[in-house]
Design an enzyme around this catalytic site. Structure first.
Site: not given
Ligand code: CMP
Length: 146
Positions: A9, A49, A112, A115, A126
């Site tokens: 990311k 998303y 974070n 992904h 994906e």
């Molecule tokens: P990712 O694995 O890319 O998939 C969904 C993304 O939503 C997740 O990583 C996080 O970066 C983002 N996200 C932000 N807030 C939340 C939350 N409360 N619960 C889950 N995903 C979240």
């Protein structure tokens, strides 16, 4: 061999972590099948998303994911989906196992770092979302390793 999609990311790129994260996957033995740097369009963010569109944090995800380039990668290995997700750690870095990628590098759940597809079925969808089947898909063998 199973394929999975990884996105490094915008914060991974901004913190110059591309090499360190790829190094972990290569040392584990995973094969980088396809890789590219790109910027996610609003349409691509909304598609990727889609399942989170009604969540209050969706606008934050959209701003974050469009804030800079990402690296999209297809990793290949036996049980690649499971192995890669274990290496990434929990979505929320506060809950990630020690020494996983998110434990080591991620600031919080909004930022974070990485992904990873959550199942082989999701991975196929994906990978088709991020790579153009007709122009970007190709196969190669690691003739010195595999
Ligand atoms: P990712 O694995 O890319 O998939 C969904 C993304 O939503 C997740 O990583 C996080 O970066 C983002 N996200 C932000 N807030 C939340 C939350 N409360 N619960 C889950 N995903 C979240």
């Amino acid at each position: 061999m199973e394929k999975t999609l990884i996105l490094l990311k915008p914060d991974a790129v901004q913190k110059s972590l591309i090499g360190q994260i790829i190094d972990r996957f290569e040392r584990k033995g995973l094969k980088i099948a396809w890789i590219k740097m790109m910027k996610m369009s609003q349409a691509l963010i909304e598609e990727h998303y889609d399942f989170l569109m009604d969540k209050p944090f969706f606008p934050r995800i959209a701003t974050y994911m469009s804030s800079g380039p990402i690296i999209a990668m297809c990793l290949e290995w036996a049980d690649a989906v499971k192995v890669v997700r274990q290496m990434c750690g929990a979505t929320n870095p506060a809950e990630a196992t020690m020494w996983t990628i998110r434990w080591d590098y991620a600031k919080n759940i909004d930022n974070n770092i990485i992904h990873a597809s959550d199942s082989p079925e999701t991975a196929e969808k994906e990978l088709n979302r991020f790579f153009n089947v007709s122009t970007e898909f190709f196969e190669y063998k690691r003739t010195l390793i595999d």
